[in-house]
Design an enzyme around this catalytic site. Structure first.
Site, PDB file in Angstrom:
ATOM      1  N   GLY A  64      -9.877 -20.771  -4.087  1.00 22.62           N
ATOM      2  CA  GLY A  64     -11.097 -21.300  -3.485  1.00 22.62           C
ATOM      3  C   GLY A  64     -10.745 -22.225  -2.347  1.00 22.62           C
TER       4      GLY A  64
ATOM      5  CD  GLN B  11     -10.055 -27.527  -0.032  1.00 24.02           C
ATOM      6  OE1 GLN B  11     -10.761 -26.564  -0.292  1.00 24.02           O
ATOM      7  NE2 GLN B  11      -8.939 -27.771  -0.686  1.00 24.02           N
TER       8      GLN B  11
ATOM      9  CB  CYS C  13      -7.246 -29.559  -5.328  1.00 20.31           C
ATOM     10  SG  CYS C  13      -8.130 -29.724  -3.776  1.00 20.31           S
ATOM     11  CG  LEU C  14      -5.374 -24.508  -1.957  1.00 18.55           C
ATOM     12  CD1 LEU C  14      -5.956 -23.492  -0.985  1.00 18.55           C
ATOM     13  CD2 LEU C  14      -3.965 -24.097  -2.387  1.00 18.55           C
TER      14      LEU C  14
ATOM     15  CG  HIS D 152     -12.474 -27.617  -7.099  1.00 17.23           C
ATOM     16  ND1 HIS D 152     -11.492 -28.266  -7.805  1.00 17.23           N
ATOM     17  CD2 HIS D 152     -12.049 -27.622  -5.811  1.00 17.23           C
ATOM     18  CE1 HIS D 152     -10.533 -28.655  -6.971  1.00 17.23           C
ATOM     19  NE2 HIS D 152     -10.846 -28.263  -5.756  1.00 17.23           N
ATOM     20  CD  GLU D 153     -12.984 -24.750  -3.438  1.00 19.41           C
ATOM     21  OE1 GLU D 153     -12.880 -25.552  -2.497  1.00 19.41           O
ATOM     22  OE2 GLU D 153     -12.036 -24.463  -4.190  1.00 19.41           O
TER      23      GLU D 153
ATOM     24  CG  HIS E  16     -13.223 -29.712  -1.584  1.00 17.96           C
ATOM     25  ND1 HIS E  16     -12.332 -30.746  -1.407  1.00 17.96           N
ATOM     26  CD2 HIS E  16     -12.599 -28.818  -2.379  1.00 17.96           C
ATOM     27  CE1 HIS E  16     -11.197 -30.472  -2.075  1.00 17.96           C
ATOM     28  NE2 HIS E  16     -11.345 -29.307  -2.678  1.00 17.96           N
TER      29      HIS E  16
HETATM   30 ZN    ZN Z   1      -9.948 -28.400  -3.870  1.00 18.67          ZN
END
Ligand code: ZN
Length: 174
Positions: free
Chosen positions: A46, A51, A91-92, A133-134, A137
């Site tokens: 995701g 991000q 998380c990236l 989660h996204e 963000h």
């Molecule tokens: Zn994330």
């Protein structure tokens, strides 16, 4: 297509609240394609526009092993939620850390697709967790915000230390 740079915690730009998308145009479709490519390359399941430092309400997700089932949500809203589920999340933007987070088990989401048309989707399991989660963000929120202050500080310190150690190599490459 292009691979975009992913912001890393504690970069303050990750705290920006994303603006709604007014028009779904070629520029946005290009961004969606780049975000998918960036997510697949990472690899991740995701990615929110926040991000990659674009503060517009769009996220992409694909939980398939073959990376062939992309989902794109523009201006996503959660209409309904049920149950709770605890899952280990990463998380990236917080590379290398995985912690348990409690989220809704089932959600009904409304969003726009890449043609600018509204759709609704019922999600559960991993995809429901990824979308929640996204969506965080897009509000400037990170999964580490659900952890204790102590745990979050520890993660932040370790990431900053890692970055300092990487810096000389980067400087040498100039
Ligand atoms: Zn994330």
């Amino acid at each position: 297509m292009a691979i975009l740079n992913i912001l890393e915690y504690p970069d303050p730009r990750l705290r920006t609240k994303a603006q709604p998308v007014d028009v779904v145009d070629d520029e946005l479709r290009r961004l969606a394609a780049d975000m998918l490519e960036t997510m697949y390359a990472a690899p991740g399941i995701g990615l929110a526009a926040t991000q990659v430092d674009v503060h517009r309400r769009m996220l992409v997700a694909d939980i398939s092993e073959e990376q062939d089932t992309p989902h794109i949500f523009i201006n996503p809203e959660i209409l309904e939620r049920r149950g709770t589920e605890v899952m280990e999340e990463g998380c990236l933007s917080v590379p290398g850390y995985y912690e348990s987070v409690t989220r809704s088990e089932w959600i009904r989401v409304r969003a726009l697709n890449l043609e600018g048309a509204p759709f609704e989707m019922e999600l559960d399991g991993l995809l429901a967790v990824v979308v929640q989660h996204e969506m965080d963000h897009l509000e400037g929120k990170l999964f580490v915000d659900y952890l204790s202050d102590l745990k979050r500080q520890r993660i932040r310190k370790r990431i900053e230390k890692g970055r300092r150690q990487r810096e000389p190599a980067t400087a040498g490459a100039l």
